[in-house]
Motif scaffolding. Structure first.
Motif, PDB file in Angstrom:
ATOM      1  N   ILE A 100      -5.789   7.512   2.999  1.00  0.00           N
ATOM      2  CA  ILE A 100      -4.775   6.461   3.075  1.00  0.00           C
ATOM      3  C   ILE A 100      -4.699   5.874   4.481  1.00  0.00           C
ATOM      4  CG2 ILE A 100      -2.315   5.970   2.812  1.00  0.00           C
ATOM      5  CD1 ILE A 100      -2.256   8.294   0.745  1.00  0.00           C
ATOM      6  N   LEU A 101      -4.722   6.736   5.485  1.00  0.00           N
ATOM      7  CA  LEU A 101      -4.623   6.257   6.869  1.00  0.00           C
ATOM      8  C   LEU A 101      -5.788   5.337   7.209  1.00  0.00           C
ATOM      9  CD1 LEU A 101      -3.429   9.485   8.707  1.00  0.00           C
ATOM     10  CD2 LEU A 101      -2.106   7.413   8.272  1.00  0.00           C
ATOM     11  N   ASN A 102      -6.997   5.714   6.782  1.00  0.00           N
ATOM     12  CA  ASN A 102      -8.149   4.877   7.094  1.00  0.00           C
ATOM     13  C   ASN A 102      -8.174   3.596   6.277  1.00  0.00           C
ATOM     14  OD1 ASN A 102      -9.458   6.289   9.198  1.00  0.00           O
ATOM     15  ND2 ASN A 102     -10.096   7.833   7.735  1.00  0.00           N
ATOM     16  N   LEU A 103      -7.645   3.640   5.068  1.00  0.00           N
ATOM     17  CA  LEU A 103      -7.518   2.418   4.273  1.00  0.00           C
ATOM     18  C   LEU A 103      -6.678   1.389   5.023  1.00  0.00           C
ATOM     19  CD1 LEU A 103      -7.855   0.915   1.516  1.00  0.00           C
ATOM     20  CD2 LEU A 103      -5.708   1.987   0.823  1.00  0.00           C
ATOM     21  N   ILE A 132       0.860  -1.183   0.000  1.00  0.00           N
ATOM     22  CA  ILE A 132       0.000   0.000   0.000  1.00  0.00           C
ATOM     23  C   ILE A 132       0.896   1.232   0.000  1.00  0.00           C
ATOM     24  CG2 ILE A 132      -1.763   1.298   1.246  1.00  0.00           C
ATOM     25  CD1 ILE A 132      -2.699  -1.363   2.445  1.00  0.00           C
ATOM     26  N   ASP A 133       0.726   2.071  -1.008  1.00  0.00           N
ATOM     27  CA  ASP A 133       1.549   3.263  -1.138  1.00  0.00           C
ATOM     28  C   ASP A 133       1.007   4.375  -0.248  1.00  0.00           C
ATOM     29  OD1 ASP A 133       3.162   5.371  -1.990  1.00  0.00           O
ATOM     30  OD2 ASP A 133       1.869   5.813  -3.712  1.00  0.00           O
ATOM     31  N   ALA A 134       1.736   4.684   0.825  1.00  0.00           N
ATOM     32  CA  ALA A 134       1.375   5.791   1.718  1.00  0.00           C
ATOM     33  C   ALA A 134       2.417   6.896   1.646  1.00  0.00           C
ATOM     34  CB  ALA A 134       1.223   5.289   3.153  1.00  0.00           C
ATOM     35  N   GLN A 136       0.617  17.053   8.106  1.00  0.00           N
ATOM     36  CA  GLN A 136      -0.570  17.793   8.497  1.00  0.00           C
ATOM     37  C   GLN A 136      -1.809  17.191   7.843  1.00  0.00           C
ATOM     38  OE1 GLN A 136       0.066  21.963   7.654  1.00  0.00           O
ATOM     39  NE2 GLN A 136       1.392  22.220   9.421  1.00  0.00           N
ATOM     40  N   LEU A 137      -2.962  17.611   8.346  1.00  0.00           N
ATOM     41  CA  LEU A 137      -4.224  17.066   7.871  1.00  0.00           C
ATOM     42  C   LEU A 137      -4.484  17.440   6.417  1.00  0.00           C
ATOM     43  CD1 LEU A 137      -6.497  18.040  10.883  1.00  0.00           C
ATOM     44  CD2 LEU A 137      -5.659  15.757  10.359  1.00  0.00           C
ATOM     45  N   ASP A 138      -4.853  16.467   5.616  1.00  0.00           N
ATOM     46  CA  ASP A 138      -5.431  16.734   4.312  1.00  0.00           C
ATOM     47  C   ASP A 138      -6.277  15.529   3.925  1.00  0.00           C
ATOM     48  OD1 ASP A 138      -3.655  14.796   3.431  1.00  0.00           O
ATOM     49  OD2 ASP A 138      -2.527  16.111   2.113  1.00  0.00           O
ATOM     50  N   GLY A 139      -7.139  15.710   2.924  1.00  0.00           N
ATOM     51  CA  GLY A 139      -8.083  14.662   2.579  1.00  0.00           C
ATOM     52  C   GLY A 139      -7.426  13.381   2.107  1.00  0.00           C
ATOM     53  N   LEU A 140      -6.362  13.510   1.321  1.00  0.00           N
ATOM     54  CA  LEU A 140      -5.688  12.324   0.816  1.00  0.00           C
ATOM     55  C   LEU A 140      -5.051  11.527   1.945  1.00  0.00           C
ATOM     56  CD1 LEU A 140      -4.711  10.561  -1.508  1.00  0.00           C
ATOM     57  CD2 LEU A 140      -2.790  12.132  -1.831  1.00  0.00           C
ATOM     58  N   SER A 141      -4.437  12.213   2.895  1.00  0.00           N
ATOM     59  CA  SER A 141      -3.833  11.512   4.031  1.00  0.00           C
ATOM     60  C   SER A 141      -4.891  10.764   4.832  1.00  0.00           C
ATOM     61  CB  SER A 141      -3.096  12.506   4.933  1.00  0.00           C
ATOM     62  OG  SER A 141      -1.998  13.088   4.266  1.00  0.00           O
ATOM     63  N   HIS A 142      -6.048  11.397   5.039  1.00  0.00           N
ATOM     64  CA  HIS A 142      -7.144  10.727   5.734  1.00  0.00           C
ATOM     65  C   HIS A 142      -7.533   9.441   5.013  1.00  0.00           C
ATOM     66  CE1 HIS A 142      -7.855  13.637   8.801  1.00  0.00           C
ATOM     67  NE2 HIS A 142      -8.293  14.583   7.994  1.00  0.00           N
TER      68      HIS A 142
END
Length: 324
Positions: A23-26, A7-9, A15-21
């Motif tokens: 990936i983290l939840n995936l 999984i590419d993270a 910092q918070l952004d939509g893409l990070s959210h």
């Protein structure tokens, strides 16, 4: 023998952004039963410091691979070329969780969140003149090379099919999987003390979370707020969670005009997730004026916190807000 999935993270930021959210939840919500069938590895950028991903990757069943990978652009393709040359053969499947499917990767899975750049392009981190052309080539490569494509809304799938004139075979390998609300749960060890700041507004405000990217439409939001001021209570404010760093001079003039008799537009800068939650809980309404969204997490945030939503009716937003 269990299949090996990477999984590419590498695009997760500090910092918070939509893409990070996303990936983290995936990673965080990988089905428990899947661990009996797959061995998971996660690629992160070397030196990344963020409590949420540190907590997620504590699971001893997940292998963590650190490498220096640029988040976007030709440099990313160069970095991924060397990474895949060194490690690629270890994995049966690679999931690229952003639009940036490497040219060096054959097969794999790619999540395409949106193609907003086709209409609105002003990314301050991406400065060379041929950037939209390059990004277009990246998307075309993903559509051609990936075994499967994930989009986060039916609108994004439709946008891809129409923009790139995909045939039935290419269209059928695009799967719509909506995002969830899990990112709204507190980040581990979120600093509650940050929210004790005496300057924090506790009531009588409209809320916006976002940036000054063109498609976010904050310029028109400011104009609309100025126009509506005469009909609003004198203490009603517009709170913008985000930075005014990239504000255009014309927008700053509007803000200065609004604030000439007292601060009515407030920019908070970056806030922790717990502080964002407090602002949502006390807001009179959440405003989402975006011109283009692949999904629109702000819609889920307003629903989750039970805050009235004032939302534009374009691209994916009617789909996510339930207006279709």
């Amino acid at each position: 023998m269990k299949k090996r999935i990477l999984i590419d993270a590498s695009t997760v930021t500090s910092q918070l952004d939509g893409l990070s959210h996303y990936i983290l939840n995936l990673i965080k919500y990988l089905p428990e039963e899947s661990f009996s069938r797959f061995d998971y590895s996660v690629l992160i950028n070397k030196g990344l410091q963020r409590k949420a991903i540190e907590e997620v990757l504590k699971d001893p069943r997940i292998e963590v691979i650190e490498a220096k990978i640029a988040p976007i652009g030709p440099r990313r393709d160069w970095d991924m070329f060397w990474f895949l040359r060194k490690h690629g053969k270890r994995f049966d499947l690679v999931h690229i969780t952003s639009n940036n499917f490497p040219f060096a990767l054959r097969n794999g899975v790619c999540t395409i969140h949106d193609i907003t750049f086709k209409k609105y392009f002003d990314n301050p981190r991406f400065t060379f003149k041929l950037a939209p052309f390059y990004m277009d080539k990246v998307i075309r490569n993903a559509l051609k090379r990936a075994l499967a494509i994930i989009t986060v809304s039916a609108f994004t799938k439709k946008d891809l099919v129409e923009t790139y004139q995909l045939d039935a075979a290419a269209s059928n390998k695009i799967n719509v999987i909506h995002q969830g609300w899990e990112h709204l749960v507190h980040e581990v060890n979120a600093d509650e003390a940050d929210c004790a700041d005496e300057k924090m507004i506790s009531s009588d405000y409209l809320l916006y979370v976002g940036t000054f990217r063109i498609h976010k439409n904050i310029s028109n939001l400011l104009l609309a707020f100025r126009k509506a001021m005469d009909g609003l209570p004198a203490n009603k404010k517009l709170v913008v969670i985000g930075s005014d760093k990239h504000m255009q001079p014309k927008d700053r003039e509007v803000v200065d005009d609004i604030n000439k008799n007292g601060e009515r537009v407030v920019f908070t800068g970056y806030l922790s997730q717990s502080c964002v939650e407090k602002y949502f809980q006390e807001a009179d309404a959440y405003i989402f004026p975006s011109l283009s969204e692949g999904f629109g997490l702000g819609v889920l945030e307003s629903f989750y916190y039970d805050v009235p939503l004032l939302c534009s009716n374009t691209t994916s937003l009617p789909e996510i807000a339930g207006a279709t």
